[in-house]
Structure formats: C-alpha cells, structure tokens
Design a protein around this motif. Structure first.
Motif, mmCIF file in Angstrom:
data_model
loop_
_atom_site.group_PDB
_atom_site.id
_atom_site.type_symbol
_atom_site.label_atom_id
_atom_site.label_comp_id
_atom_site.label_asym_id
_atom_site.label_seq_id
_atom_site.Cartn_x
_atom_site.Cartn_y
_atom_site.Cartn_z
ATOM 1 N N THR A 161 -9.209 59.858 -10.791
ATOM 2 C CA THR A 161 -10.308 60.914 -11.177
ATOM 3 C C THR A 161 -9.610 62.411 -10.776
ATOM 4 O O THR A 161 -8.872 62.489 -9.682
ATOM 5 C CB THR A 161 -11.443 61.117 -10.198
ATOM 6 O OG1 THR A 161 -12.119 59.551 -10.199
ATOM 7 C CG2 THR A 161 -12.349 61.852 -10.527
ATOM 8 N N VAL A 162 -9.704 63.127 -11.794
ATOM 9 C CA VAL A 162 -9.079 64.527 -11.580
ATOM 10 C C VAL A 162 -10.293 65.321 -11.657
ATOM 11 O O VAL A 162 -11.035 65.437 -12.754
ATOM 12 C CB VAL A 162 -8.065 64.789 -12.762
ATOM 13 C CG1 VAL A 162 -7.666 66.268 -12.642
ATOM 14 C CG2 VAL A 162 -6.980 64.057 -12.759
ATOM 15 N N GLY A 163 -10.368 66.375 -10.746
ATOM 16 C CA GLY A 163 -11.452 67.168 -10.681
ATOM 17 C C GLY A 163 -10.959 68.568 -11.226
ATOM 18 O O GLY A 163 -9.671 68.834 -11.046
ATOM 19 N N VAL B 267 -16.518 67.983 -5.591
ATOM 20 C CA VAL B 267 -15.359 67.617 -6.387
ATOM 21 C C VAL B 267 -14.384 66.984 -5.184
ATOM 22 O O VAL B 267 -13.629 65.983 -5.744
ATOM 23 C CB VAL B 267 -14.622 69.057 -6.900
ATOM 24 C CG1 VAL B 267 -13.173 68.773 -7.338
ATOM 25 C CG2 VAL B 267 -15.689 69.459 -7.981
ATOM 26 N N SER C 77 -12.491 63.021 -6.307
ATOM 27 C CA SER C 77 -11.297 63.397 -6.911
ATOM 28 C C SER C 77 -10.166 62.715 -6.249
ATOM 29 O O SER C 77 -10.073 62.788 -5.026
ATOM 30 C CB SER C 77 -10.868 64.837 -7.169
ATOM 31 O OG SER C 77 -12.126 65.298 -7.908
ATOM 32 N N VAL D 198 -7.035 67.305 -7.943
ATOM 33 C CA VAL D 198 -7.735 68.537 -8.381
ATOM 34 C C VAL D 198 -6.854 69.607 -9.220
ATOM 35 O O VAL D 198 -5.874 70.062 -8.678
ATOM 36 C CB VAL D 198 -8.353 69.309 -7.119
ATOM 37 C CG1 VAL D 198 -9.329 70.553 -7.647
ATOM 38 C CG2 VAL D 198 -9.486 68.020 -6.565
ATOM 39 N N ALA E 280 -6.192 65.880 -3.906
ATOM 40 C CA ALA E 280 -7.394 66.593 -3.505
ATOM 41 C C ALA E 280 -7.445 67.191 -2.010
ATOM 42 O O ALA E 280 -7.784 68.116 -1.678
ATOM 43 C CB ALA E 280 -8.589 65.667 -3.539
#
Ligand SMILES: Nc1ncnc2c1ncn2[C@@H]1O[C@H](COP(=O)(O)OP(=O)(O)OP(=O)(O)O)[C@@H](O)[C@H]1O
Ligand SMILES: Nc1ncnc2c1ncn2[C@@H]1O[C@H](COP(=O)(O)OP(=O)(O)OP(=O)(O)O)[C@@H](O)[C@H]1O
Ligand code: SF4
Ligand SMILES: [Mg+2]
Ligand SMILES: [Mg+2]
Lengths: 329, 336
Positions: B43-45, B218, B222, B225, B239
């Motif tokens: 997961t990239v915020g 976020v 994440s 980020v 993150a």
C-alpha cells in the motif's frame, strides 16, 4: 444559565419525515444553545440527525416529507419557525450562512463560479455588479484558491474536490453572517488548507463576533475549534459538554466508542482498529428507551423508558442510562 | 521484486481559458513529472494539498484519462497508450474506488446489478454463478444478502462504500486506486472500512494506492507514503519514517497541521504563509521555495529538483529551499 442571551437557541426540536412506514422522527427532542462568538460542534455517526437538525434550523427540509413537529428555534430573539418564507430567504445567506454537506448540490454545475458568488453579494448587499465581481475574487483569495482572477471563470467541474468545497465556504461567508452553519465543511480538504480555513473562520469570529455550528465527524477538528460539543445518537443528544470535558471525561459509552475508533498517529500500523459493534437501528425500529442499549443488544426496561438527560457537572449533560452512563474513576 | 505498477515521469496537463474573452491562456499542470512504483501486496499512501493532482494521477493510472506524456507500466506491460478496447482485459486487474460512493454508483441499478456489472462486462460465468458470486461478495464486505435487491439510496454512506468495494473486488483485481475512500465516513464506520480493506489485502494480496487527507488514516494503512506538492512527488519513504523523520519542509508543515484530538494540546502549527501556488503557470523554480519566499529560490530556476535518495528508501526532492543545509549537501552528493 448564563446572563447573556444566546444568539441561537434550539428548544426541544422534533423533526419527522412522512414515509411509507408512517411519520418517523429523525430528530427527537434536541436542545442546545449557541452563544455569540462561540463555536458549537455536533458529532455523531452517519444518520444520527445532524444535517436534519441543521436543515430544520434554516427551514430547508426536503419538501413535502420533512416537517418540524415541535420545538422552537430562537434566533436573535425571534422564532424562525414562525418566520415567513420570504423572511427566511433573507436570513439564509444574510444573517445565517450555510455550508452544505454536499458541495455539488450547492453549486450550480452550468454556471461559472464567479457568477454564483456575485449573486450572493447582489442579493444580500447593495453592491454594483462590478463591485460584486471584485468582492468575489477577494473571497476566493480568502479561502486560499490560487490564482483567483483566473479561477473565477471556471465551472465547478474544473475544480478539484477541495476547491469546490472552498468556493462553497466562500459563498457562506460572503455576507459576513452572524451565524455560520457548517455541515462537514472540511472533509475534502487537506490538513494545511483545513488549518487555514479554520483559522479564517476563527479570525472572522474574533473580528465580527460570528458564531459557528460545526458539524463534523473529525474529532480532531472538534478538539481544535469548538467551545462546546453536542454528541448525537439516533436523533437524540446523548451528551453535551465543554470540549475539554468531552475528550477528558466522556460520560457516555457512545462518546467513548467514537473516541476509541479514531486511528491515532501512535496506533500500530495495519492493526485492527476498535469499532462500535452493531448498527444504528432504522428510524422505524428505534425504541423509546435507550437507543445505544438497543444497539448493544441489551433488553428489558431500559429499552422502554427514555433515559433522563441530566447535568452531572456544571455544563456537562448526559443521558443517564444505567448501562451507558459511567463516571470515569 | 518486480513492481506491479511502475509510473515514469508522468504528466497530465489541461488547457485553461481565462480573461473576459476566455482565450486559451496556458495549461493546468495537474500532474507534472511523477515517478512511482507499487509492489505486489503493497500500500502506498498519497497525500498532499488539495488540488495538487492526486485524483488526476489516480485517474491517469487506471487510464480514465490519457496522460500528456510519460509512461505507465502495469505487470511489466506498457499501458500508457492502450485504447479503450485494449485496456478492457486489464480493467479486471486495475480498479478504482472513489470518495463519493453515491456519485459513483448508478442509482437506477439495484445493488445486485451494480456488483454484477463488471462480471457481465468481462463475461465471467453464467447467471447462476454470478448470482452466487454477488451473494459471496456481499457477505465478504459485511452486507446482508437482502441488500442485493435494494437500491443505493437506501443505504448509509458506509454501506454504500462497502457496495463500491464489493464491486471493485468482484474481478479479483491486483491494484485498487482508493481515492479518499473513507473521507466521507464517520469514525466508527471509517474504522470498519479500513479493517475491511486490510483484511482483503491479506487475503487477496492486493496492492493499494491510497489517497487521503487524514494523515493518521494514511499512516495506519500504508507501507510507504508519497507526499505530493503542486503536481510533483516531493518526499517518499516508509510510513513510520516519514512521520518520525520528515525531511522536506512541506512534509513538515503538513504534519504540523494535523488536528490534535486533545484540546489540551492545541499546538503551534507551521502555518503556510504566502500565496498558494497555482498549477497554471507555476513558478519556474522550486514551487515551495517560491511560496515561502526562500532566499535561495532564484538558484533553483532551471535546477533539476528531482528525487534524491537521502537514506536507503527515503527519497526527497533535491531542493535547497526545502531541505536543511546538511540534507541538501547529502542530496546533491547522492545524485552526482
Ligand atoms: N428525505 C428523507 N426522507 C426520509 N428520511 C430521511 C430523509 N432525509 C434524511 N432522512 C433520515 O433522517 C435521519 C437523519 O439523517 P441526517 O442526514 O440528519 O444524518 P446525519 O447525521 O447528517 O448523517 P451524515 O453524517 O451521514 O451526514 C437518517 O435516518 C435519514 O435516513
Ligand atoms: N478536467 C479538468 N479540467 C481542467 N482542470 C482540471 C481538470 N481536472 C482537474 N483539474 C485541475 O487539476 C488540478 C489537480 O486536481 P486534482 O483533482 O487532481 O487534485 P487533488 O489533489 O485530487 O485535490 P483534492 O484533494 O482537492 O481532491 C487542479 O488545479 C484542478 O483544478
Ligand atoms: S448567500 Fe448566495 S447561495 Fe446563499 S442564499 Fe444568499 S445568494 Fe443564495
Ligand atoms: Mg449529514
Ligand atoms: Mg481529489
């Protein structure tokens, strides 16, 4: 209570919708006051009646289904429920500015934003067209829209979500109202712009003694901007207190549930977040007694009798259901 | 590991008209040279000021728009120039969910039709199989089976967002662009939806590009980020690192603006002074340096302000206006 007369006082407001299932109460005896220059926050889960409360105050309930059944809305000493439609049109946008929850419904998609903003000034002040146009550019600048001279010719769809929300805020603040009712005004904004907008509202409050009703689910925003907080659940106020008390000594289980489910910067990443179990019952199924007990699946007399709403500490009111009310140690 | 998504120097410009005659007077440089990788299961915020180009970037990645220049590779394949027809098989791997579940769901279709639609378009199974699949999906996102025969307007915001999620995962995608999926939800429902997204990720090995304004949210969801400012990524890191040790001046301002959920701690913010920059004819040099009136701004005109790797995995724009003198030294060395 206080010696100063509040700017707005809502007394035992009951608002209902006429539906296939009968007349259903979305707001069930809600009372609160807003003092001059102060900010009142209203929090609570989706569907608990925050927007309906706001719409009842300014008399913009969906017609013909929505009706205020009982209660008064005293604004500057007069009952808005008794005002004529023409008077209400002057009040809205003039003395009471409204920031609607859904920006796209407030903005006309086929009209340039400059035209829409100018309308506000033309309707509520004596400005000329040219002055209104200039004032509109100034308002856009105040709400931090970059290059306002160029943006003023844009249609709403050409703006980002956050910019549309700021145009909406500009419209509500344009005529320097006594009261602003802001329904989720900053949900689409990033935190820096949010901070600037909240600062701008604070500034206007200081300069003009403007009062604000802020409806939001962002408890951080509540903590930073409000003086007093009303916590609503299923159409009723379950707790009302000065902001510090809400965060430091929440007395109702529902308020505590809301505070706990908010992720904080020190919550371990990707951990399971606490949630409030169950769901709010539909309007048609709500019990007369404690509605949070109903959600928790409790049974018995608590569901039949409405809990008292009592002042436990000075200015700190709570529904004293034996299951949900608890004094922290 | 091979990235699932690889974006290189992506630009998305829109023409602007202005003045009384509404002549074309330039371009909105909404996305202006973004490079970003997302690994499988990651997961990239994505955070940044309103209007900095987050949604535009998301829409360009799922090819809801045609980028002006740059490239997008998905699963090793260049999809930058694929037309509607060629994109179709890829749609099942690449989904997007939006902030406004109301606006994005077709109100005239029943919930069953909404969730079934992608399965029909991609000719998955027969109608009996799809029926069962929709029931499974509803159960998976925590909605009762009876929801299928109802209509979106009969549901609350959180429930509608679940419907949107059920539709997005129907084809078992590999990447979902989540554009402010929880912004409109109240905290208790928000935490339910976040828990759901995390569970689905574990089960299906999904990747997310997660766009949001709530920095606590976020951080929670994440792995890495990315911070965007005026069409460009200015900082990208793990993150935890970015929150504990932000290096770019804008990231610092952003973090300091997080509302503090404790009224006793109303804190000192780094309030951003100066005019908000416009993506229409942006400043020639460092956009943030220009905004804060940094004395070294002039130097940055014509300078390459691309990302430099300050520490392993911690990237920041090599911009003397936005870094401490030590970091600026480091950034310059790492790039040469
Ligand atoms: N036009 C309508 N007809 C029937 N019921 C309605 C109508 N509008 C609102 N309601 C009901 O009134 C109740 C209160 O809704 P309201 O919009 O005030 O919630 P809210 O607290 O503002 O929620 P949110 O945080 O989602 O905005 C809900 O149960 C809703 O379903
Ligand atoms: N179709 C369009 N035509 C012209 N300009 C556009 C269009 N779509 C977006 N823009 C502009 O591109 C810029 C970036 O918009 P975008 O919606 O990507 O911002 P965002 O980062 O998602 O902001 P927000 O946080 O407010 O949603 C804005 O200046 C916007 O006005
Ligand atoms: S302020 Fe503007 S939008 Fe609001 S009522 Fe007046 S004219 Fe209408
Ligand atoms: Mg509402
Ligand atoms: Mg956006």
């Amino acid at each position: 209570m206080s010696d100063e007369e509040p700017l707005l006082e809502v007394r035992d407001l009951i608002t209902a919708f006429d539906t296939d299932a009968g007349l259903l109460r979305a707001v069930d005896q809600v009372s609160f006051q807003v003092k001059r220059g102060r900010t009142l926050g209203i929090v609570g889960e989706s569907g608990c009646g925050k927007s309906v409360t706001a719409m009842s105050i300014i008399r913009l309930l969906p017609q013909p289904m929505g009706k205020v059944l009982e209660g008064q809305v005293m604004f500057k000493g007069r009952d808005l429920q008794k005002a004529t439609d023409a008077e209400m049109r002057q009040v809205r946008g003039g003395e009471i500015g409204v920031i609607f929850q859904e920006p796209m419904t407030a903005l006309n998609p086929v009209q340039r934003i400059g035209k829409q903003l100018s309308e506000c000034f033309l309707l509520h002040t004596k400005m000329s067209r040219k002055e209104a146009w200039e004032a509109s550019i100034e308002m856009l600048r105040l709400v931090r829209i970059p290059a306002p001279e160029q943006r003023i010719g844009d249609y709403p769809h050409q703006l980002s979500g956050g910019m549309r929300q700021r145009v909406d805020i500009a419209m509500a603040l344009a005529c320097k109202p006594d009261l602003v009712i802001a329904d989720e005004p900053t949900t689409a904004l990033d935190v820096t712009v949010q901070a600037q907008i909240l600062d701008l509202m604070k500034q206007l409050q200081k300069d003009m003694g403007m009062s604000v009703i802020l409806i939001t689910h962002d408890l951080g925003v509540i903590a930073e901007t409000c003086d007093e907080v009303v916590v609503m659940y299923a159409g009723r106020v379950v707790e009302r207190a000065p902001v510090a008390a809400i965060f430091e000594r929440p007395l109702h289980a529902y308020t505590r549930g809301l505070l706990d489910s908010m992720p904080k910067l020190d919550t371990p990443r990707k951990s399971v977040l606490p949630t409030i179990p169950g769901m709010v019952a539909g309007l048609a199924d709500l019990v007369p007694g404690c509605r949070f007990c109903q959600r928790m699946g409790r049974e018995g007399p608590v569901l039949r009798e409405r809990p008292l709403f009592e002042e436990i500490h000075s200015g700190h009111w709570v529904e004293t259901c034996p299951n949900c009310f608890e004094e922290p140690a | 590991m091979e990235p699932l998504l690889s974006v290189r120097d992506l630009k998305m410009h829109f023409p602007v008209r202005g003045g009384l005659l509404l002549k074309s007077i330039g371009a909105v440089r909404a996305v202006d040279g973004v490079s970003l990788d997302i690994a499988p299961g990651e997961t990239v915020g994505l955070v940044g000021e309103s209007g900095c180009g987050k949604s535009t970037l998301g829409k360009a990645i799922v090819r809801l728009s045609n980028p002006t220049s740059g490239s997008i590779a998905f699963n090793g394949r260049d999809i930058t120039k694929l037309g509607r027809h060629a994109m179709r098989p890829l749609r099942s791997d690449l989904q997007m969910i939006f902030q406004d579940p109301v606006e994005s769901l077709n109100a005239r279709l029943s919930v069953r039709q909404i969730i079934e639609e992608p399965l029909v378009i991609h000719s998955r199974g027969n109608s009996a199989w799809r029926r069962q699949r929709v029931d499974e999906l509803l159960e998976r996102v925590g909605l009762p089976k009876s929801a299928a025969e109802r209509y979106p307007f009969e549901f609350s915001g959180g429930q509608r967002q679940r419907i949107g999620i059920a539709r997005a995962i129907a084809l078992e995608p590999k990447l979902i662009i989540c554009d402010e999926p929880v912004s409109a939800l109240d905290v208790s429902v928000q935490s339910q939806v976040l828990n759901l997204l995390l569970e689905l990720q574990q089960e299906m090995g999904l990747s997310y590009l997660f766009i949001a304004h709530d920095l606590a949210v976020v951080k929670h969801i994440s792995d890495r980020v990315a911070v965007m400012y005026l069409g460009k990524i200015v900082e990208l890191a793990d993150a935890d690192t970015i929150y504990q040790n932000p290096r770019h001046a804008y990231t610092r301002a952003l973090l300091s603006a997080i509302p503090e959920p404790d009224p006793r701690l109303r804190k000192k913010r780094i309030l951003l002074e100066g005019d908000v920059p416009s993506p229409i004819n942006p400043p020639a040099g460092s956009a943030f340096g220009h905004r804060i009136g940094h004395p070294r701004y002039e130097e940055t005109i014509g300078m390459d302000l691309g990302l430099a790797e300050l520490e392993p995995g911690h990237w920041v724009a090599a911009d003397p206006c936005c870094l401490t003198p030590e970091d600026w030294e480091k950034a310059r060395n790492s790039r040469s």
